[in-house]
Structure formats: structure tokens, C-alpha cells
Scaffold this active site. Structure first.
Site, PDB file in Angstrom:
ATOM      1  N   ASP A 123       0.825  -1.211   0.000  1.00 39.41           N
ATOM      2  CA  ASP A 123       0.000   0.000   0.000  1.00 39.41           C
ATOM      3  C   ASP A 123       0.858   1.260   0.000  1.00 39.41           C
ATOM      4  O   ASP A 123       0.634   2.193  -0.772  1.00 39.41           O
ATOM      5  CB  ASP A 123      -0.886   0.037   1.260  1.00 39.41           C
ATOM      6  CG  ASP A 123      -2.199  -0.704   1.086  1.00 39.41           C
ATOM      7  OD1 ASP A 123      -2.717  -0.716  -0.032  1.00 39.41           O
ATOM      8  OD2 ASP A 123      -2.708  -1.257   2.072  1.00 39.41           O
ATOM      9  N   GLU A 183      -3.831   7.090   2.759  1.00 39.80           N
ATOM     10  CA  GLU A 183      -4.339   6.310   3.883  1.00 39.80           C
ATOM     11  C   GLU A 183      -3.211   5.913   4.832  1.00 39.80           C
ATOM     12  O   GLU A 183      -3.411   5.812   6.038  1.00 39.80           O
ATOM     13  CB  GLU A 183      -5.036   5.046   3.347  1.00 39.80           C
ATOM     14  CG  GLU A 183      -5.571   4.154   4.432  1.00 39.80           C
ATOM     15  CD  GLU A 183      -6.245   2.902   3.885  1.00 39.80           C
ATOM     16  OE1 GLU A 183      -6.786   2.152   4.709  1.00 39.80           O
ATOM     17  OE2 GLU A 183      -6.228   2.670   2.664  1.00 39.80           O
ATOM     18  N   ILE A 196      -4.658   0.757  -2.207  1.00 42.76           N
ATOM     19  CA  ILE A 196      -5.384  -0.470  -2.568  1.00 42.76           C
ATOM     20  C   ILE A 196      -6.632  -0.514  -1.700  1.00 42.76           C
ATOM     21  O   ILE A 196      -6.566  -0.863  -0.517  1.00 42.76           O
ATOM     22  CB  ILE A 196      -4.553  -1.757  -2.344  1.00 42.76           C
ATOM     23  CG1 ILE A 196      -3.214  -1.713  -3.091  1.00 42.76           C
ATOM     24  CG2 ILE A 196      -5.351  -2.985  -2.799  1.00 42.76           C
ATOM     25  CD1 ILE A 196      -2.328  -2.928  -2.839  1.00 42.76           C
ATOM     26  N   ASP A 197      -7.759  -0.143  -2.274  1.00 43.23           N
ATOM     27  CA  ASP A 197      -9.027  -0.260  -1.546  1.00 43.23           C
ATOM     28  C   ASP A 197      -9.454  -1.727  -1.599  1.00 43.23           C
ATOM     29  O   ASP A 197      -9.230  -2.401  -2.606  1.00 43.23           O
ATOM     30  CB  ASP A 197     -10.081   0.637  -2.209  1.00 43.23           C
ATOM     31  CG  ASP A 197     -11.341   0.746  -1.375  1.00 43.23           C
ATOM     32  OD1 ASP A 197     -11.228   1.076  -0.186  1.00 43.23           O
ATOM     33  OD2 ASP A 197     -12.434   0.498  -1.910  1.00 43.23           O
ATOM     34  N   THR A 242      -8.305  -4.130   0.632  1.00 41.56           N
ATOM     35  CA  THR A 242      -7.041  -4.865   0.798  1.00 41.56           C
ATOM     36  C   THR A 242      -7.275  -6.337   1.105  1.00 41.56           C
ATOM     37  O   THR A 242      -6.537  -7.204   0.639  1.00 41.56           O
ATOM     38  CB  THR A 242      -6.192  -4.230   1.929  1.00 41.56           C
ATOM     39  OG1 THR A 242      -6.096  -2.825   1.695  1.00 41.56           O
ATOM     40  CG2 THR A 242      -4.796  -4.803   1.963  1.00 41.56           C
ATOM     41  N   ASP A 272     -11.482   6.777   0.603  1.00 41.01           N
ATOM     42  CA  ASP A 272     -12.361   5.787  -0.045  1.00 41.01           C
ATOM     43  C   ASP A 272     -13.299   6.441  -1.047  1.00 41.01           C
ATOM     44  O   ASP A 272     -13.623   5.867  -2.086  1.00 41.01           O
ATOM     45  CB  ASP A 272     -13.249   5.075   0.992  1.00 41.01           C
ATOM     46  CG  ASP A 272     -12.474   4.214   1.962  1.00 41.01           C
ATOM     47  OD1 ASP A 272     -11.664   3.396   1.502  1.00 41.01           O
ATOM     48  OD2 ASP A 272     -12.674   4.362   3.179  1.00 41.01           O
TER      49      ASP A 272
END
Length: 377
Positions: free
Chosen positions: A54, A79, A155-156, A158, A301
Site C-alpha cells: 500500500d 491512507e 489499494i481499496d 485490501t 475511499d
């Protein structure tokens, strides 16, 4: 703005390549899925490799955007923290270095001397992606990079990325889980108002190449600024007569499921993983809306897909504020914004969408959903 959009599409594709390499190359994949067992003092990075993947993606985007648009450098948020502790207890700050060799050497210190994994990762970071085709030529938006900020979700979904189940995407249908739910999200907002004005979504695992068997991605983008609304996804055809469909998290409150079942019918409630993927389903017309009653999503997000929805005539509202509001549900006072933290909170919670959300494409459908939920939450 066209230059910025082209850059974001390119860095999102580079990020997608890093995500794919971490799953395709055995030394990286073993780190990605390895779990700590027994008394094995396996280094902190082993459990955190998914976080390192990430962070690497986030730093690639931050580095490339900051290099071309230095006036944005202080307003590129992500994030993840980019600080790691290796097995010797040393704190290492992950950045993209000037050369591939320097980046590999830095990553090797995070990975406790695993030079093979570090070199593979560094190669992916410094590799330029193939040109991303897009019809951005002639796109003129009267905004300067100095007015803008960026939210990155490297990376949404995960957990879906780590689990790695390979589902086949059916045309016209959403799939509840699998690798395709993992997305790279880059959202651009106005620093002054917090309005989302540009979004890029890259789906690294969209389909397999029939020839080589490797994964191929797909990208989506949108720009919404004043009277300018342009999106790579065309507006879905009017679905009159087919009924309202809503995508939810499987863990959504029972009272919400019951209220929406009464509104839509049980076969029109669908479930999927990943906040970004659920909003992408609304963008693509695979569902009419996404409802979330919990404050479990964050600015990173929602920022990118929010811009695409606005370009299509929809948006994302704060569910709690909209239910309490005396004005219409589509009033812009309840739209999510991206520039101000919740100062009373700490850590990531400062940037949570605390009131839940409704992502929608059509104002009349938003009104129906809010009407069904009034007095229930």
C-alpha cells in the site's frame, strides 16, 4: 487540468502494475500472504508487507505528482504512514528514490536484507507503464494545481487483494467479492470548499489476458467542475420499470436492510466487498445506489468515485445529515467534502465519513431511499 488528469491516469496504472507484481512474483507473493507462526519472531515487515505494498503505491503517486506539480506536494494525502520499523528496530521512511538501485537499497533495509524482493519491487516502481488511452485532449478546466488537493487510497479492499480469489466478471452484473474489488483510487478536491472535482479509479484485476494469462486492468475517470462534467463512463440508459437496486455491505444494520427491502424488494438488494467497488458499481449502473449507515469509510475511499458520480449527475451525501435535514436530500449542504478533518477525533478517524453515506446517480432515487430510512436510524 488535462495534464493533471493524464498524469493521474499514468501513475494509477503504474500503481496497478505494482499491485499486480506483488501477486505475480513468487518472492513478493510469499511476503504478501505469509503469517507469523508460533514463536517465530518473523520480522514486523512480514505481517505488514500488505501495508508496505500500500505504502509503495501511495509513495509512487505522491512522488510522481509532486515532481510534475510541486505546488501540490504538501496537499497529497494518503491512507498510510510511510514509516516502517525493520527487524533491527530501525525506523525506515519509505520514499521513491532517484534511481531504481537506490530505491531497491532503501526497500532492502525495510525488508531486512531481502534483496530479491526489494529489487522486484523497485523495478515495478521505476517502470513506466504503457500509454493510457484517454480522450482528455481539449479538456480545459479553469483551475490551477495550487487550488487542489489529492486523496489516495492505494489499494481499496485490501482483504480481497490479499485473499486473491479470481472471480470472472460478468457483463452487466456486480460480483460480491474477489480480486476485482481491489481498486487504486485517486481523488482531487478543491482546497477552498472540499468539493471533489476529478477522480481516477484503476481496477488492476479486471480480466485475464487470453494470450499470456496475466491480469489486465481497466481505468475510469471523471471531471466535475461548474458546468464541465465529463466522465469516461457513459450515463446508463434509463432503467424505468426495472425497480430500484441498492448495494450494501453484508454487515449492514438489519433495520436498514428491512427498510430497503420494503422499498426495493428482496431481490434488488445486492452485496459486495470494498467501499470503492460498491461506489464503482453505482457509477457503472450495476446498482442505483450504495447505502452505508456506519462511519466506516474515509475520505480516501470516497473522494475519487464521488467526482465521477458528480460528473454523471449524482453524488455522495452524508446519510445522517441528510436524514436530519429539512431541505431536499439532494441539497448540496449534505454532500461529502474533503478538505476539513474532524478536529475532535484522532488518527484516521479525523478523516472518517462519520455519518455514513449514500452514493447515488439519480436525485429522485436518493429521495426514495431517504424517505424509506427516515425515522429508522
Amino acid at each position: 487540468m488535462a495534464d493533471l488528469l493524464r498524469l493521474l491516469l499514468r501513475v494509477a496504472e503504474k500503481a496497478a502494475n505494482v499491485a499486480r507484481v506483488c501477486r505475480q512474483e513468487a518472492p513478493l507473493f510469499q511476503l504478501l500472504v505469509q503469517e507469523k507462526t508460533g514463536d517465530d519472531k518473523n520480522k514486523k515487515f512480514v505481517q505488514d508487507f500488505k501495508t508496505l505494498a500500500d505504502v509503495v503505491i501511495q509513495e509512487v503517486i505522491r512522488h510522481d505528482v509532486g515532481a510534475q506539480f510541486p505546488e501540490m506536494a504538501g496537499f497529497i494525502h494518503g491512507e498510510e504512514s510511510n514509516k516502517f520499523e525493520n527487524g533491527l528496530g530501525e525506523s525506515v521512511t519509505v520514499t521513491v528514490c532517484r534511481t531504481e538501485e537506490e530505491t531497491a537499497a532503501l526497500l532492502s533495509t525495510v525488508l531486512d536484507g531481502d534483496h530479491t524482493a526489494a529489487s522486484l519491487l523497485a523495478r515495478a516502481i521505476h517502470q513506466d507503464p504503457a500509454t493510457v488511452d484517454t480522450s482528455t485532449d481539449g479538456l480545459t478546466v479553469p483551475l490551477s494545481p495550487s487550488e487542489l488537493g489529492i486523496w489516495i487510497d492505494p489499494i481499496d479492499a485490501t482483504s480481497q487483494y490479499i485473499e486473491g480469489r479470481e472471480e470472472v466478471l460478468e457483463e452487466g452484473h456486480l460480483s460480491p467479492s474477489g480480486l476485482h474489488c481491489a481498486l487504486v483510487l485517486i481523488g482531487v478536491y478543491l482546497r477552498s470548499t472540499g468539493e471533489p472535482v476529478m477522480g481516477v479509479i484503476n481496477q488492476p484485476f479486471n480480466h485475464k489476458d487470453p494470450a499470456g494469462g496475466g491480469w489486465r486492468g481497466k481505468h475510469f475517470w471523471g471531471v466535475s467542475c461548474g458546468s464541465i462534467n465529463v466522465c469516461s463512463v457513459s450515463r446508463p440508459k434509463d432503467g424505468t420499470g426495472r425497480g430500484l437496486s441498492v448495494v450494501l455491505s453484508s454487515s449492514e444494520k438489519q433495520v436498514v436492510k428491512e427498510a430497503l427491502t420494503s422499498l426495493c424488494g428482496p431481490d434488488k438488494l445486492v452485496y459486495a466487498s470494498g467501499a470503492g467497488y460498491k461506489i464503482l458499481c453505482v457509477i457503472q449502473g450495476l446498482a442505483d445506489a450504495y447505502v452505508l449507515s456506519e462511519g466506516s469509510t474515509f475520505k480516501w475511499d470516497s473522494c475519487a468515485p464521488h467526482a465521477l458520480l458528480r460528473a454523471l449527475g449524482g453524488g455522495i451525501v452524508d446519510l445522517s445529515k441528510t436524514l436530519q435535514s429539512n431541505v431536499g436530500p439532494q441539497d448540496h449542504m449534505t454532500e461529502l467534502t474533503y478538505h476539513q478533518p474532524h478536529t475532535e477525533c484522532k488518527g484516521a478517524d479525523r478523516w472518517a465519513n462519520h455519518g455514513g453515506l449514500v452514493a447515488y446517480r439519480d436525485c429522485s432515487q436518493l429521495c426514495s431511499i431517504i424517505g424509506a430510512l427516515k425515522g429508522k436510524l
